[in-house]
Scaffold this motif. Structure first.
Motif, PDB file in Angstrom:
ATOM      1  N   HIS A   1       5.324  12.608 -13.181  1.00  0.00           N
ATOM      2  CA  HIS A   1       4.945  11.430 -12.401  1.00  0.00           C
ATOM      3  C   HIS A   1       5.584  10.176 -12.995  1.00  0.00           C
ATOM      4  CE1 HIS A   1       2.024  14.320 -11.021  1.00  0.00           C
ATOM      5  NE2 HIS A   1       1.448  13.452 -10.203  1.00  0.00           N
ATOM      6  N   LEU A   2       5.480  10.059 -14.323  1.00  0.00           N
ATOM      7  CA  LEU A   2       5.968   8.843 -14.980  1.00  0.00           C
ATOM      8  C   LEU A   2       7.483   8.737 -14.940  1.00  0.00           C
ATOM      9  CD1 LEU A   2       4.845   6.370 -16.466  1.00  0.00           C
ATOM     10  CD2 LEU A   2       5.161   7.602 -18.614  1.00  0.00           C
ATOM     11  N   ASP A   3       8.173   9.883 -14.886  1.00  0.00           N
ATOM     12  CA  ASP A   3       9.640   9.856 -14.861  1.00  0.00           C
ATOM     13  C   ASP A   3      10.184   9.064 -13.682  1.00  0.00           C
ATOM     14  OD1 ASP A   3       9.878  11.310 -17.151  1.00  0.00           O
ATOM     15  OD2 ASP A   3      10.319  13.240 -16.171  1.00  0.00           O
ATOM     16  N   ARG A   4       9.469   9.067 -12.561  1.00  0.00           N
ATOM     17  CA  ARG A   4       9.941   8.396 -11.354  1.00  0.00           C
ATOM     18  C   ARG A   4       9.260   7.049 -11.130  1.00  0.00           C
ATOM     19  NH1 ARG A   4      12.356  11.703  -7.548  1.00  0.00           N
ATOM     20  NH2 ARG A   4      12.753   9.730  -6.469  1.00  0.00           N
ATOM     21  N   ALA A   5       8.378   6.643 -12.030  1.00  0.00           N
ATOM     22  CA  ALA A   5       7.604   5.411 -11.829  1.00  0.00           C
ATOM     23  C   ALA A   5       8.092   4.310 -12.767  1.00  0.00           C
ATOM     24  CB  ALA A   5       6.124   5.669 -12.064  1.00  0.00           C
ATOM     25  N   ARG A   6       8.461   3.174 -12.202  1.00  0.00           N
ATOM     26  CA  ARG A   6       8.802   1.996 -13.009  1.00  0.00           C
ATOM     27  C   ARG A   6       7.552   1.148 -13.198  1.00  0.00           C
ATOM     28  NH1 ARG A   6      13.020  -0.946  -9.477  1.00  0.00           N
ATOM     29  NH2 ARG A   6      12.609  -2.602 -11.015  1.00  0.00           N
ATOM     30  N   ILE A   7       7.323   0.714 -14.413  1.00  0.00           N
ATOM     31  CA  ILE A   7       6.222  -0.214 -14.695  1.00  0.00           C
ATOM     32  C   ILE A   7       6.836  -1.593 -14.895  1.00  0.00           C
ATOM     33  CG2 ILE A   7       4.340  -0.811 -16.254  1.00  0.00           C
ATOM     34  CD1 ILE A   7       4.139   2.171 -16.961  1.00  0.00           C
ATOM     35  N   GLU A   8       6.444  -2.531 -14.041  1.00  0.00           N
ATOM     36  CA  GLU A   8       7.031  -3.865 -14.047  1.00  0.00           C
ATOM     37  C   GLU A   8       5.926  -4.923 -14.043  1.00  0.00           C
ATOM     38  OE1 GLU A   8      10.182  -4.298 -14.347  1.00  0.00           O
ATOM     39  OE2 GLU A   8      11.147  -2.465 -13.593  1.00  0.00           O
ATOM     40  N   PHE A   9       6.303  -6.148 -14.397  1.00  0.00           N
ATOM     41  CA  PHE A   9       5.410  -7.288 -14.226  1.00  0.00           C
ATOM     42  C   PHE A   9       5.857  -8.074 -12.996  1.00  0.00           C
ATOM     43  CE2 PHE A   9       4.214  -6.033 -18.374  1.00  0.00           C
ATOM     44  CZ  PHE A   9       2.969  -6.588 -18.626  1.00  0.00           C
ATOM     45  N   ALA A  10       4.909  -8.717 -12.342  1.00  0.00           N
ATOM     46  CA  ALA A  10       5.179  -9.413 -11.087  1.00  0.00           C
ATOM     47  C   ALA A  10       6.294 -10.435 -11.255  1.00  0.00           C
ATOM     48  CB  ALA A  10       3.916 -10.099 -10.584  1.00  0.00           C
ATOM     49  N   SER A  11       7.276 -10.398 -10.354  1.00  0.00           N
ATOM     50  CA  SER A  11       8.391 -11.341 -10.444  1.00  0.00           C
ATOM     51  C   SER A  11       8.043 -12.695  -9.838  1.00  0.00           C
ATOM     52  CB  SER A  11       9.620 -10.770  -9.721  1.00  0.00           C
ATOM     53  OG  SER A  11       9.358 -10.576  -8.350  1.00  0.00           O
ATOM     54  N   LEU A  12       6.961 -12.765  -9.045  1.00  0.00           N
ATOM     55  CA  LEU A  12       6.569 -14.023  -8.401  1.00  0.00           C
ATOM     56  C   LEU A  12       5.571 -14.801  -9.245  1.00  0.00           C
ATOM     57  CD1 LEU A  12       6.135 -12.685  -4.754  1.00  0.00           C
ATOM     58  CD2 LEU A  12       8.127 -13.848  -5.729  1.00  0.00           C
ATOM     59  N   GLY A  13       5.252 -14.295 -10.422  1.00  0.00           N
ATOM     60  CA  GLY A  13       4.316 -15.000 -11.292  1.00  0.00           C
ATOM     61  C   GLY A  13       2.954 -15.141 -10.640  1.00  0.00           C
ATOM     62  N   LEU A  14       2.411 -16.353 -10.674  1.00  0.00           N
ATOM     63  CA  LEU A  14       1.093 -16.607 -10.109  1.00  0.00           C
ATOM     64  C   LEU A  14       1.134 -16.849  -8.606  1.00  0.00           C
ATOM     65  CD1 LEU A  14      -0.459 -18.867 -12.897  1.00  0.00           C
ATOM     66  CD2 LEU A  14      -0.772 -16.411 -12.530  1.00  0.00           C
ATOM     67  N   ASP A  15       2.306 -16.721  -7.982  1.00  0.00           N
ATOM     68  CA  ASP A  15       2.440 -16.945  -6.545  1.00  0.00           C
ATOM     69  C   ASP A  15       2.317 -15.667  -5.720  1.00  0.00           C
ATOM     70  OD1 ASP A  15       2.817 -19.716  -6.725  1.00  0.00           O
ATOM     71  OD2 ASP A  15       4.988 -19.495  -6.997  1.00  0.00           O
ATOM     72  N   SER A  16       2.194 -14.503  -6.358  1.00  0.00           N
ATOM     73  CA  SER A  16       2.218 -13.244  -5.611  1.00  0.00           C
ATOM     74  C   SER A  16       1.182 -13.215  -4.496  1.00  0.00           C
ATOM     75  CB  SER A  16       1.982 -12.057  -6.545  1.00  0.00           C
ATOM     76  OG  SER A  16       2.939 -11.991  -7.565  1.00  0.00           O
ATOM     77  N   ALA A  17      -0.072 -13.495  -4.836  1.00  0.00           N
ATOM     78  CA  ALA A  17      -1.144 -13.386  -3.845  1.00  0.00           C
ATOM     79  C   ALA A  17      -1.051 -14.481  -2.796  1.00  0.00           C
ATOM     80  CB  ALA A  17      -2.504 -13.421  -4.540  1.00  0.00           C
ATOM     81  N   ALA A  18      -0.753 -15.715  -3.207  1.00  0.00           N
ATOM     82  CA  ALA A  18      -0.661 -16.809  -2.236  1.00  0.00           C
ATOM     83  C   ALA A  18       0.475 -16.562  -1.245  1.00  0.00           C
ATOM     84  CB  ALA A  18      -0.475 -18.139  -2.961  1.00  0.00           C
TER      85      ALA A  18
END
Length: 401
Positions: A353-370
């Motif tokens: 499962h992990l071989d195909r999964a990238r773990i990333e941090f949001a590129s939009l910072g605090l704007d993702s939800a808005a």
């Protein structure tokens, strides 16, 4: 001849496809639209003329000739209206003003020092009015407001429960629409965060992703097959309340104990014992201490990172996503969270499962939800335009007061 119902439906579907094609491929000519959709040129020209009259499409310069006259190119009129997206956090209201393509024109963030639904609604209305007043003139004005809430929201815009606010059955959409005179779309904050990163951020090319909103609490938004997954009742994604400490776990505001968010969110800081420095009990203070080399602050943040990784491993095993995106306020401490998070995920997730999964941090910072919330408001407006519903109330109503 009177058009039959079937003909009306077909025309509406074709008109919708024409707009979507212009949005996706602009600048584009009428002939290229016809070729992509398999429609005749006369039909496309007629439908484009309607979108031009409705001011959602613009003609621009001439394109390259394929042997005859140079074609007039078409653009989506992204400045025909504006949307406002709001991320309602437990302690903060973050909002953006965007055009119809989701480009941010203005931002506003305020501390939230109230907790009752009616009081929080007044703060949101004040932020929306402030942004609406800053919006440039546009044919459709402000087309709507999208709002992400850290809780379970039903189709009527009622917040059924928001444990970290202490809300139950709060008719938030009705409050906001009555006050603003604008259409309001409500959804879970993690859902709109997932939409934001999928539409505009690092998840743009991922068909299956899990967005982990880690702030005061944890929520998850699921994208499956490029679409937001809501579950049978529309309430999917409450992984923050999965049990990771079965015996002697910390009591959670949801009524259970040992929930993931009690160990892997800002709650883990506020739960520190009396011996901890007061500055360490809130995220910005913990980050400042860690930046200064404070060993206790670094240890606390690394422990939160490990707990985040434990939950991420469960999400990887359960959903087999292409990508896990960690966002919201806790990402401000990425420097100390990331290594223990990845180590914990790697040691607990199934290898295939992990071989195909990238773990990333949001590129939009605090704007993702808005931004995701604004996207939902834009989509609702465009759906109405495609159905022939006309434009919603403009910016004037939002700017009153």
């Amino acid at each position: 001849m009177k058009m039959t119902g079937d003909q009306t439906l077909i025309k509406r579907m074709n008109k919708s496809l024409v707009l979507d094609t212009i949005r996706s491929h602009a600048p584009i000519s009428r002939a290229d639209i016809a070729a992509k959709l398999g429609l005749n040129k006369a039909t496309v020209s007629s439908l484009v003329a309607e979108w031009l009259d409705e001011r959602l499409v613009l003609e621009t310069g001439l394109g390259e000739s394929s042997g005859g006259r140079k074609p007039v190119m078409l653009l989506f009129h992204r400045e025909a209206g504006h949307a406002i997206g709001v991320d309602l956090g437990v302690n903060t209201v973050s909002a953006v003003l965007t055009d119809l393509s989701g480009a941010i024109l203005a931002r506003e963030r305020r501390r939230l020092r109230v907790s009752a639904p009616a009081d929080a609604a007044l703060v949101v209305c004040d932020v929306v009015r402030s942004l609406a007043r800053s919006a440039p003139e546009a044919p459709y004005g402000v087309v709507g407001v999208g709002l992400g809430v850290p809780g379970i929201v039903d189709d009527a815009g009622v917040v059924l429960t928001a444990p970290n606010f202490g809300w139950r059955d709060a008719p938030l959409r009705g409050m906001l629409e009555a006050e603003l005179g604008l259409r309001v779309v409500l959804d879970n904050e993690a859902n709109v965060g997932a939409v934001g990163e999928k539409q505009f951020g690092i998840g743009r090319d991922a068909g299956d992703l899990v967005y982990v909103s880690a702030g005061v609490g944890i929520g998850t938004g699921l994208i499956v097959g490029h679409e937001l997954y809501r579950g049978a009742s529309g309430f999917s994604g409450e992984l923050g309340h999965m049990t990771i400490q079965a015996d002697g776990g910390r009591p959670c505001s949801c009524g259970s104990a040992g929930c993931w968010e009690m160990y892997a969110s800002e709650i883990a800081l506020t739960a520190l014992g009396d011996g901890a420095a007061p500055e360490l009990r809130e995220l910005e203070g913990a980050v400042r201490l860690a930046e200064a080399g404070d060993a206790a602050a670094i240890a606390v943040l690394e422990a939160i990172g490990r707990y985040l990784g434990i939950g991420v491993a469960t999400a990887v095993n359960a959903f087999n996503p292409e990508m896990i995106i960690v966002g919201n306020r806790l990402a401000l401490a990425r420097r100390w969270l990331e290594a223990p998070l990845r180590e914990a995920a790697a040691s607990r997730a199934l290898r295939h499962h992990l071989d195909r999964a990238r773990i990333e941090f949001a590129s939009l910072g605090l704007d993702s939800a808005a931004l995701g919330a604004a996207s939902l408001a834009i989509s609702r407006f465009l759906d109405g335009a495609k159905a022939g519903g006309g434009g919603p109330p403009g910016a004037a109503a939002a700017a009153e007061g």
